[in-house]
Design a protein around this motif. Sequence first.
Motif, PDB file in Angstrom:
ATOM      1  N   GLY A  96       0.823  -1.209   0.000  1.00 29.11           N
ATOM      2  CA  GLY A  96       0.000   0.000   0.000  1.00 29.11           C
ATOM      3  C   GLY A  96       0.853   1.253   0.000  1.00 29.11           C
ATOM      4  N   LEU A  97       1.913   1.253   0.790  1.00 30.53           N
ATOM      5  CA  LEU A  97       2.837   2.393   0.804  1.00 30.53           C
ATOM      6  C   LEU A  97       3.484   2.581  -0.559  1.00 30.53           C
ATOM      7  CD1 LEU A  97       4.660   2.005   4.242  1.00 30.53           C
ATOM      8  CD2 LEU A  97       3.302   3.969   3.499  1.00 30.53           C
ATOM      9  N   PHE A  98       3.877   1.468  -1.168  1.00 29.32           N
ATOM     10  CA  PHE A  98       4.503   1.547  -2.489  1.00 29.32           C
ATOM     11  C   PHE A  98       3.549   2.168  -3.511  1.00 29.32           C
ATOM     12  CE2 PHE A  98       5.596  -0.505  -6.596  1.00 29.32           C
ATOM     13  CZ  PHE A  98       6.850   0.071  -6.766  1.00 29.32           C
ATOM     14  N   VAL A  99       2.277   1.814  -3.403  1.00 31.46           N
ATOM     15  CA  VAL A  99       1.282   2.344  -4.333  1.00 31.46           C
ATOM     16  C   VAL A  99       1.127   3.851  -4.180  1.00 31.46           C
ATOM     17  CG1 VAL A  99      -1.179   2.383  -4.912  1.00 31.46           C
ATOM     18  CG2 VAL A  99       0.003   0.198  -4.606  1.00 31.46           C
ATOM     19  N   ILE A 100       0.941   4.338  -2.945  1.00 36.22           N
ATOM     20  CA  ILE A 100       0.660   5.762  -2.767  1.00 36.22           C
ATOM     21  C   ILE A 100       1.913   6.632  -2.847  1.00 36.22           C
ATOM     22  CG2 ILE A 100      -1.367   5.251  -1.363  1.00 36.22           C
ATOM     23  CD1 ILE A 100       0.198   6.103   1.093  1.00 36.22           C
ATOM     24  N   LEU A 101       3.088   6.034  -2.633  1.00 33.98           N
ATOM     25  CA  LEU A 101       4.311   6.834  -2.692  1.00 33.98           C
ATOM     26  C   LEU A 101       4.993   6.777  -4.049  1.00 33.98           C
ATOM     27  CD1 LEU A 101       5.944   6.082   0.788  1.00 33.98           C
ATOM     28  CD2 LEU A 101       4.828   8.185   0.042  1.00 33.98           C
ATOM     29  N   TYR A 102       5.012   5.602  -4.669  1.00 34.20           N
ATOM     30  CA  TYR A 102       5.756   5.424  -5.915  1.00 34.20           C
ATOM     31  C   TYR A 102       4.835   5.275  -7.127  1.00 34.20           C
ATOM     32  CZ  TYR A 102      10.081   4.950  -3.268  1.00 34.20           C
ATOM     33  OH  TYR A 102      11.155   5.196  -2.453  1.00 34.20           O
ATOM     34  N   MET A 103       3.863   4.383  -7.035  1.00 35.01           N
ATOM     35  CA  MET A 103       3.027   4.136  -8.200  1.00 35.01           C
ATOM     36  C   MET A 103       2.057   5.278  -8.476  1.00 35.01           C
ATOM     37  SD  MET A 103       2.244   0.040  -7.833  1.00 35.01           S
ATOM     38  CE  MET A 103       1.569  -0.051  -9.493  1.00 35.01           C
ATOM     39  N   LEU A 126       2.626   4.682 -16.669  1.00 32.22           N
ATOM     40  CA  LEU A 126       1.896   3.420 -16.658  1.00 32.22           C
ATOM     41  C   LEU A 126       2.833   2.252 -16.927  1.00 32.22           C
ATOM     42  CD1 LEU A 126      -0.693   1.750 -16.594  1.00 32.22           C
ATOM     43  CD2 LEU A 126      -1.019   2.294 -19.023  1.00 32.22           C
ATOM     44  N   GLU A 127       3.721   2.418 -17.884  1.00 30.01           N
ATOM     45  CA  GLU A 127       4.671   1.350 -18.191  1.00 30.01           C
ATOM     46  C   GLU A 127       5.573   1.063 -17.008  1.00 30.01           C
ATOM     47  OE1 GLU A 127       5.133   2.092 -23.021  1.00 30.01           O
ATOM     48  OE2 GLU A 127       6.431   3.148 -21.594  1.00 30.01           O
ATOM     49  N   ALA A 128       6.019   2.112 -16.323  1.00 31.73           N
ATOM     50  CA  ALA A 128       6.884   1.923 -15.156  1.00 31.73           C
ATOM     51  C   ALA A 128       6.158   1.155 -14.052  1.00 31.73           C
ATOM     52  CB  ALA A 128       7.352   3.279 -14.625  1.00 31.73           C
ATOM     53  N   ASN A 129       4.890   1.480 -13.847  1.00 28.18           N
ATOM     54  CA  ASN A 129       4.106   0.753 -12.840  1.00 28.18           C
ATOM     55  C   ASN A 129       3.974  -0.723 -13.198  1.00 28.18           C
ATOM     56  OD1 ASN A 129       3.622   2.842 -11.054  1.00 28.18           O
ATOM     57  ND2 ASN A 129       1.704   3.455 -12.010  1.00 28.18           N
ATOM     58  N   LEU A 130       3.688  -1.005 -14.459  1.00 28.44           N
ATOM     59  CA  LEU A 130       3.531  -2.390 -14.893  1.00 28.44           C
ATOM     60  C   LEU A 130       4.846  -3.159 -14.781  1.00 28.44           C
ATOM     61  CD1 LEU A 130       1.237  -1.909 -18.029  1.00 28.44           C
ATOM     62  CD2 LEU A 130       0.580  -2.758 -15.769  1.00 28.44           C
ATOM     63  N   VAL A 131       5.941  -2.514 -15.132  1.00 25.22           N
ATOM     64  CA  VAL A 131       7.252  -3.170 -15.027  1.00 25.22           C
ATOM     65  C   VAL A 131       7.591  -3.437 -13.561  1.00 25.22           C
ATOM     66  CG1 VAL A 131       9.732  -2.869 -15.399  1.00 25.22           C
ATOM     67  CG2 VAL A 131       8.130  -2.251 -17.205  1.00 25.22           C
ATOM     68  N   ALA A 132       7.261  -2.498 -12.677  1.00 27.86           N
ATOM     69  CA  ALA A 132       7.523  -2.694 -11.249  1.00 27.86           C
ATOM     70  C   ALA A 132       6.741  -3.887 -10.703  1.00 27.86           C
ATOM     71  CB  ALA A 132       7.173  -1.425 -10.470  1.00 27.86           C
ATOM     72  N   LEU A 133       5.472  -3.997 -11.084  1.00 30.31           N
ATOM     73  CA  LEU A 133       4.661  -5.131 -10.642  1.00 30.31           C
ATOM     74  C   LEU A 133       5.213  -6.435 -11.203  1.00 30.31           C
ATOM     75  CD1 LEU A 133       1.059  -3.641 -11.010  1.00 30.31           C
ATOM     76  CD2 LEU A 133       2.356  -4.011  -8.891  1.00 30.31           C
ATOM     77  N   ALA A 134       5.621  -6.410 -12.474  1.00 30.98           N
ATOM     78  CA  ALA A 134       6.201  -7.609 -13.088  1.00 30.98           C
ATOM     79  C   ALA A 134       7.511  -7.983 -12.410  1.00 30.98           C
ATOM     80  CB  ALA A 134       6.426  -7.364 -14.587  1.00 30.98           C
ATOM     81  N   PHE A 135       8.256  -6.984 -11.981  1.00 30.48           N
ATOM     82  CA  PHE A 135       9.529  -7.210 -11.295  1.00 30.48           C
ATOM     83  C   PHE A 135       9.295  -7.973  -9.989  1.00 30.48           C
ATOM     84  CE2 PHE A 135      13.465  -5.865  -9.107  1.00 30.48           C
ATOM     85  CZ  PHE A 135      14.386  -6.092 -10.125  1.00 30.48           C
ATOM     86  N   LEU A 136       8.289  -7.544  -9.223  1.00 30.07           N
ATOM     87  CA  LEU A 136       7.969  -8.214  -7.961  1.00 30.07           C
ATOM     88  C   LEU A 136       7.481  -9.638  -8.214  1.00 30.07           C
ATOM     89  CD1 LEU A 136       6.122  -5.404  -5.953  1.00 30.07           C
ATOM     90  CD2 LEU A 136       8.474  -6.207  -5.669  1.00 30.07           C
ATOM     91  N   ALA A 137       6.539  -9.791  -9.144  1.00 31.64           N
ATOM     92  CA  ALA A 137       5.998 -11.120  -9.437  1.00 31.64           C
ATOM     93  C   ALA A 137       7.076 -12.041 -10.005  1.00 31.64           C
ATOM     94  CB  ALA A 137       4.831 -11.004 -10.412  1.00 31.64           C
TER      95      ALA A 137
END
Length: 426
Positions: A96-103, A126-137
């Motif tokens: 949640g912190l990552f979402v409101i601070l970075y995403m 948007l691309e950066a957000n998707l890449v970040a999520l893909a990075f975690l997964a």
Amino acid sequence: MSSYLLDVSNFLLRWLHVIAAIAWIGESIYFVMLDNGLKTPKAEEDRRKGVFGEMWAVHGGGFYHNQKYATAPEKLPDDLHWSFWKSYVTWLSGFGLFVILYMANPSFYLVNPGSPWQWAANMSGLEANLVALAFLAGGWIVYNELCKRISPNMDRDGLLSIAVAVMMVVVAWLSVHIFSGRAAFLLTGAVMATAMSANVFFWIIPGQRRMVKAMQAGETPNPLDGKRGKQRSVHNTYFTLPVVLLMISNHYSFAYTNDWAWVIMALLIFAGALIRQYFVLMHSGHHKPAYPAAGVVLILLAFGLGAPSLSSDSTSGAASAAVTSESSASSGTGKAVADSGEDSDATPLASVHAVVVERCASCHAAQPTHAGFSAPPAGVALETEAQTEQQKAVIQQVVASGYMPLGNLTQMTDDERKLIANWGSE
């Protein structure tokens, strides 16, 4: 008001995250200590009942007698304690912190315009957000596959440890090439934190539930469930110290504004694991000071790489680049750079403040105009010459290192960095 509500959400989520993390990590460390500190039970009756080990402890004015069963006890109580909600709350609040601070502001906090890879440097928010999520997964998927393929029966855990260590070096290298400095360190820690919580969710707790179900049905539990849970719990304990360090790293720009950032990150990860290893062995009665000593050596090496004398060429270049007439004429502050004189030994405060107002004051103001800020970061406002002069040492440090402006979103030029570096010099 929206920025204020964002700050309030950040404040409360961070509080929850820290509380949950303390509870989860504390309990995890306690159970590792307990497991490694068990002694063979002295009472014959306990051994007949299947007690594998026991520990006597004193705390809070009372005495405790902990016992561990290697196999199923005769009967399980209805109020059996489970350890999983602390893990889930820690991960969910952290995400949640990552979402409101970075995403919520990815162009500012995630995109790395200085990446040597053009696709990364030119990502949209948007691309950066998707890449970040893909990075975690992707981090979890790769780690999980390594565990399943290298040591599925927990008989090659040494080789698996080496593979996971190599994986974390690759994660560190990739993160600093794809994301901005602060985000790279945070996401590398988040890959480990995600693996920790996913270990609990997908392996440890399901395995324990199967064991309990088998016992309640009068069946013998599958020993692999217990071994696999132990394997993932051990991994979690070695991830703990590196994750905590990476989560607080955003306060220390020397680490992630450096050409060697990924090496610094890897060294600190290994240092944390080595120091944790000392305590794991200590609980078993084995004192191996070589482990924390090696950890300290790696920490010193990381700090050495982050020292100003070994900073990146781009950082030193920012402080010493020659002033060009072309860039001097490119903005209002460029005139201040030119007027200060290329050969001047010192830069006047007025010229520096003109740069600060244009490049920094959109965030560092009593009422920031930059989206996402309801108050000046770190409480530092730079709207007057007096305020700028008061923060002189900090300004010169963060501008020379390239840490500020964050992601160079306001496009501070090399000319302006040199002007600030020469501010007040003799």
